[in-house]
Structures are given as structure tokens and as C-alpha cells.
Design a protein around this motif. Structure first.
Motif, PDB file in Angstrom:
ATOM      1  N   TRP A 121     -22.060  64.199  15.728  1.00 33.83           N
ATOM      2  CA  TRP A 121     -21.635  65.164  14.709  1.00 33.83           C
ATOM      3  C   TRP A 121     -20.918  66.356  15.343  1.00 33.83           C
ATOM      4  N   MET A 122     -21.416  66.836  16.484  1.00 40.65           N
ATOM      5  CA  MET A 122     -20.783  67.950  17.182  1.00 40.65           C
ATOM      6  C   MET A 122     -19.388  67.569  17.646  1.00 40.65           C
ATOM      7  N   LYS A 123     -19.229  66.357  18.163  1.00 43.60           N
ATOM      8  CA  LYS A 123     -17.909  65.886  18.592  1.00 43.60           C
ATOM      9  C   LYS A 123     -16.959  65.811  17.399  1.00 43.60           C
ATOM     10  N   GLU A 124     -17.480  65.289  16.297  1.00 44.11           N
ATOM     11  CA  GLU A 124     -16.674  65.159  15.087  1.00 44.11           C
ATOM     12  C   GLU A 124     -16.214  66.528  14.582  1.00 44.11           C
ATOM     13  N   ALA A 125     -17.133  67.498  14.578  1.00 41.35           N
ATOM     14  CA  ALA A 125     -16.793  68.845  14.106  1.00 41.35           C
ATOM     15  C   ALA A 125     -15.766  69.503  15.017  1.00 41.35           C
ATOM     16  N   THR A 126     -15.917  69.305  16.314  1.00 39.05           N
ATOM     17  CA  THR A 126     -14.976  69.898  17.267  1.00 39.05           C
ATOM     18  C   THR A 126     -13.593  69.267  17.129  1.00 39.05           C
ATOM     19  N   LEU A 127     -13.545  67.942  16.958  1.00 42.29           N
ATOM     20  CA  LEU A 127     -12.268  67.251  16.785  1.00 42.29           C
ATOM     21  C   LEU A 127     -11.572  67.728  15.519  1.00 42.29           C
ATOM     22  N   ARG A 128     -12.334  67.872  14.446  1.00 37.73           N
ATOM     23  CA  ARG A 128     -11.744  68.327  13.194  1.00 37.73           C
ATOM     24  C   ARG A 128     -11.199  69.747  13.336  1.00 37.73           C
ATOM     25  N   THR A 129     -11.932  70.590  14.041  1.00 41.32           N
ATOM     26  CA  THR A 129     -11.470  71.963  14.251  1.00 41.32           C
ATOM     27  C   THR A 129     -10.212  71.985  15.108  1.00 41.32           C
ATOM     28  N   ALA A 130     -10.156  71.127  16.121  1.00 50.30           N
ATOM     29  CA  ALA A 130      -8.957  71.048  16.970  1.00 50.30           C
ATOM     30  C   ALA A 130      -7.746  70.628  16.150  1.00 50.30           C
ATOM     31  N   GLN A 131      -7.945  69.682  15.243  1.00 53.43           N
ATOM     32  CA  GLN A 131      -6.838  69.235  14.377  1.00 53.43           C
ATOM     33  C   GLN A 131      -6.390  70.371  13.457  1.00 53.43           C
ATOM     34  N   THR A 132      -7.355  71.128  12.957  1.00 53.43           N
ATOM     35  CA  THR A 132      -7.028  72.265  12.089  1.00 53.43           C
ATOM     36  C   THR A 132      -6.240  73.313  12.858  1.00 53.43           C
ATOM     37  N   LEU A 133      -6.653  73.608  14.083  1.00 57.10           N
ATOM     38  CA  LEU A 133      -5.955  74.607  14.890  1.00 57.10           C
ATOM     39  C   LEU A 133      -4.551  74.134  15.265  1.00 57.10           C
ATOM     40  N   GLN A 134      -4.405  72.841  15.492  1.00 59.05           N
ATOM     41  CA  GLN A 134      -3.073  72.291  15.762  1.00 59.05           C
ATOM     42  C   GLN A 134      -2.174  72.497  14.546  1.00 59.05           C
ATOM     43  N   GLN A 135      -2.734  72.297  13.353  1.00 58.13           N
ATOM     44  CA  GLN A 135      -1.968  72.535  12.127  1.00 58.13           C
ATOM     45  C   GLN A 135      -1.586  74.007  12.007  1.00 58.13           C
ATOM     46  N   CYS A 136      -2.509  74.886  12.396  1.00 59.14           N
ATOM     47  CA  CYS A 136      -2.211  76.320  12.359  1.00 59.14           C
ATOM     48  C   CYS A 136      -1.032  76.645  13.267  1.00 59.14           C
ATOM     49  N   ARG A 137      -1.013  76.029  14.429  1.00 62.90           N
ATOM     50  CA  ARG A 137       0.075  76.269  15.374  1.00 62.90           C
ATOM     51  C   ARG A 137       1.393  75.736  14.820  1.00 62.90           C
ATOM     52  N   GLU A 138       1.351  74.546  14.237  1.00 62.69           N
ATOM     53  CA  GLU A 138       2.568  73.935  13.714  1.00 62.69           C
ATOM     54  C   GLU A 138       3.130  74.693  12.523  1.00 62.69           C
ATOM     55  N   GLU A 139       2.254  75.242  11.700  1.00 68.27           N
ATOM     56  CA  GLU A 139       2.727  75.980  10.527  1.00 68.27           C
ATOM     57  C   GLU A 139       3.111  77.419  10.865  1.00 68.27           C
ATOM     58  N   GLY A 140       2.769  77.832  12.105  1.00 70.45           N
ATOM     59  CA  GLY A 140       3.136  79.162  12.555  1.00 70.45           C
ATOM     60  C   GLY A 140       2.189  80.266  12.121  1.00 70.45           C
ATOM     61  N   SER A 141       1.015  79.908  11.616  1.00 71.53           N
ATOM     62  CA  SER A 141       0.068  80.935  11.178  1.00 71.53           C
ATOM     63  C   SER A 141      -0.754  81.496  12.334  1.00 71.53           C
ATOM     64  N   MET A 142      -0.728  80.807  13.486  1.00 70.80           N
ATOM     65  CA  MET A 142      -1.436  81.288  14.668  1.00 70.80           C
ATOM     66  C   MET A 142      -0.611  81.007  15.916  1.00 70.80           C
ATOM     67  N   HIS A 143      -0.679  81.931  16.849  1.00 72.96           N
ATOM     68  CA  HIS A 143      -0.029  81.735  18.143  1.00 72.96           C
ATOM     69  C   HIS A 143      -1.100  81.254  19.111  1.00 72.96           C
ATOM     70  N   LEU A 144      -1.071  79.966  19.415  1.00 73.85           N
ATOM     71  CA  LEU A 144      -2.086  79.367  20.275  1.00 73.85           C
ATOM     72  C   LEU A 144      -1.409  78.686  21.451  1.00 73.85           C
ATOM     73  N   PRO A 145      -1.210  79.399  22.553  1.00 77.69           N
ATOM     74  CA  PRO A 145      -0.489  78.831  23.686  1.00 77.69           C
ATOM     75  C   PRO A 145      -1.279  77.786  24.470  1.00 77.69           C
ATOM     76  N   GLY A 146      -2.600  77.779  24.322  1.00 79.35           N
ATOM     77  CA  GLY A 146      -3.425  76.837  25.070  1.00 79.35           C
ATOM     78  C   GLY A 146      -3.696  75.546  24.320  1.00 79.35           C
ATOM     79  N   LYS A 147      -4.655  74.772  24.835  1.00 78.00           N
ATOM     80  CA  LYS A 147      -4.993  73.491  24.235  1.00 78.00           C
ATOM     81  C   LYS A 147      -5.891  73.700  23.016  1.00 78.00           C
ATOM     82  N   PRO A 148      -5.558  73.077  21.879  1.00 80.90           N
ATOM     83  CA  PRO A 148      -6.386  73.211  20.683  1.00 80.90           C
ATOM     84  C   PRO A 148      -7.843  72.821  20.921  1.00 80.90           C
TER      85      PRO A 148
END
Length: 201
Positions: A121-148
Motif C-alpha cells: 500500500w505504501m508503494k502504491e501511494a508513493t507511485l500515485r503521488t509521483a504520477q501526480t507530481l509529474q502531472q503538476c510539472r507537465e501542467e506547469g503548476s509546480m517547478h520540480l527540477p528533481g525526480k518526482p
């Protein structure tokens, strides 16, 4: 002091959580839990399969509640999905506080099967959050220079420990808490400090 007589499995779980929090899993007995639930020991077995089952069920209740609340927002993407995830964690802490408190001191007592489920469950939650942060970067709502994935682990670490410091009865709402966390990603760092990992004040 014992609570009102438990008449549902959830009420028995809450009673068990209070006992596990206060006495620890190893020192707690089914007699203690029955007394806290306001029922007889034979009645306790109508609602549970034993002490280990109760602890594993408490952990499962936390996971399933949080997963269900996050799943309510699967239609959201990017910054809205991140905000919803944080709010869900804060509200779960509010509604299931005694469950979180019980698990914090007894996590090593989970059965091997439930521990495996918890880790998945922890792995699943972390993966989902990483995907969400990647979407944030792609949509330009967050500046995330590192790895999601790194940011996702940081976010999930905070959310898993949120019950230790967040006061659900305080002046900060879950929505405000989410905004505070999101604001952290928006902070600008001086370039001379950011370029020098060994820099110390």
C-alpha cells in the motif's frame, strides 16, 4: 474509563485501538479490550477473531479509509489531485486518530501478511503521488527540477506522520494544511545555495 457498550465491529476496533495505544499490543489482553468495549469476552468474539486480528484490522481500516478517500478524486489531475491527497490524509487523521496512535506504537506487531499488505500500500501511494507530481510539472503548476519519485517519498513521509503533529481541533483546516505543503514546492531558493549541497549556514 470504559466507553459505552460496543455494538458494531468498528466500535470494538476503536476500543481495541485505545487499549493497544495505552498498554501496547503485547501487554494488552482480550479481557482488557472487552472491558474497554463494555462487552463480555464471549461477545467480543462475535466481532473479532482474536487479538492479532484486531490489530491487523485496525491497520487495514486506516489503509482502506485513506485509499477510498483518495479514490474519490481520481478524476482530478495535477495540483488539484495533490491537494485532495493531502486533505484526505488530514481528514483521516482527524476521524481515525486513535487508530493512527495505536499503529504508531505497535506497527512491528502486525502479522507478516498484513505487514506485506502495508508495504504494498505504501508503494502504491508513493507511485500515485509521483504520477501526480509529474502531472503538476507537465501542467506547469509546480517547478520540480528533481525526480518526482524523490518528492513523492518526501510527501508520503510527511503524510504518514501527520497525526503526530497536526491538531485536527486547531485553527488550521485540512485545506489550509494542504496549501501550506503545496507552498513549500513553490519556494524559490537562492541559486548560490541551491548549487552548493555542502553549503552550511
Amino acid at each position: 474509563m470504559a466507553q459505552a457498550r460496543a455494538t458494531t465491529t468498528d466500535e470494538v476496533l476503536a476500543a481495541a485501538a485505545r487499549v493497544f495505544r495505552d498498554k501496547g499490543y503485547r501487554n494488552a489482553t482480550l479481557d482488557d479490550i472487552a472491558a474497554e468495549a463494555g462487552v463480555s469476552k464471549p461477545t467480543l468474539y462475535r466481532y473479532s477473531e482474536g487479538k492479532q486480528w484486531l490489530l491487523d484490522s485496525i491497520a487495514r481500516k486506516v489503509r482502506e479509509t485513506l485509499r477510498d478517500r483518495v479514490d474519490e478524486h481520481t478524476h482530478l489531475t495535477g495540483i488539484d489531485a495533490l491537494r485532495a491527497t493531502i486533505v484526505a490524509a488530514a481528514r483521516s487523521t482527524q476521524d481515525l486518530r486513535v487508530y493512527y496512535e495505536a499503529m504508531s506504537v505497535n506497527v512491528l506487531e502486525l502479522s507478516a501478511e498484513d505487514e506485506a499488505e502495508r508495504r504494498e500500500w505504501m508503494k502504491e501511494a508513493t507511485l500515485r503521488t509521483a504520477q501526480t507530481l509529474q502531472q503538476c510539472r507537465e501542467e506547469g503548476s509546480m517547478h520540480l527540477p528533481g525526480k518526482p519519485a524523490i518528492y513523492a517519498n518526501l510527501v508520503q513521509s510527511v503524510l504518514r506522520g501527520i497525526f503526530t503533529w497536526y491538531d485536527p481541533d486547531g485553527t488550521t483546516t485540512p485545506e489550509e494544511l494542504a496549501q501550506h505543503m503545496i507552498d513549500l514546492f513553490a519556494l524559490d531558493v537562492r541559486e548560490d545555495i541551491a548549487a552548493s549541497p555542502s553549503h552550511s549556514p
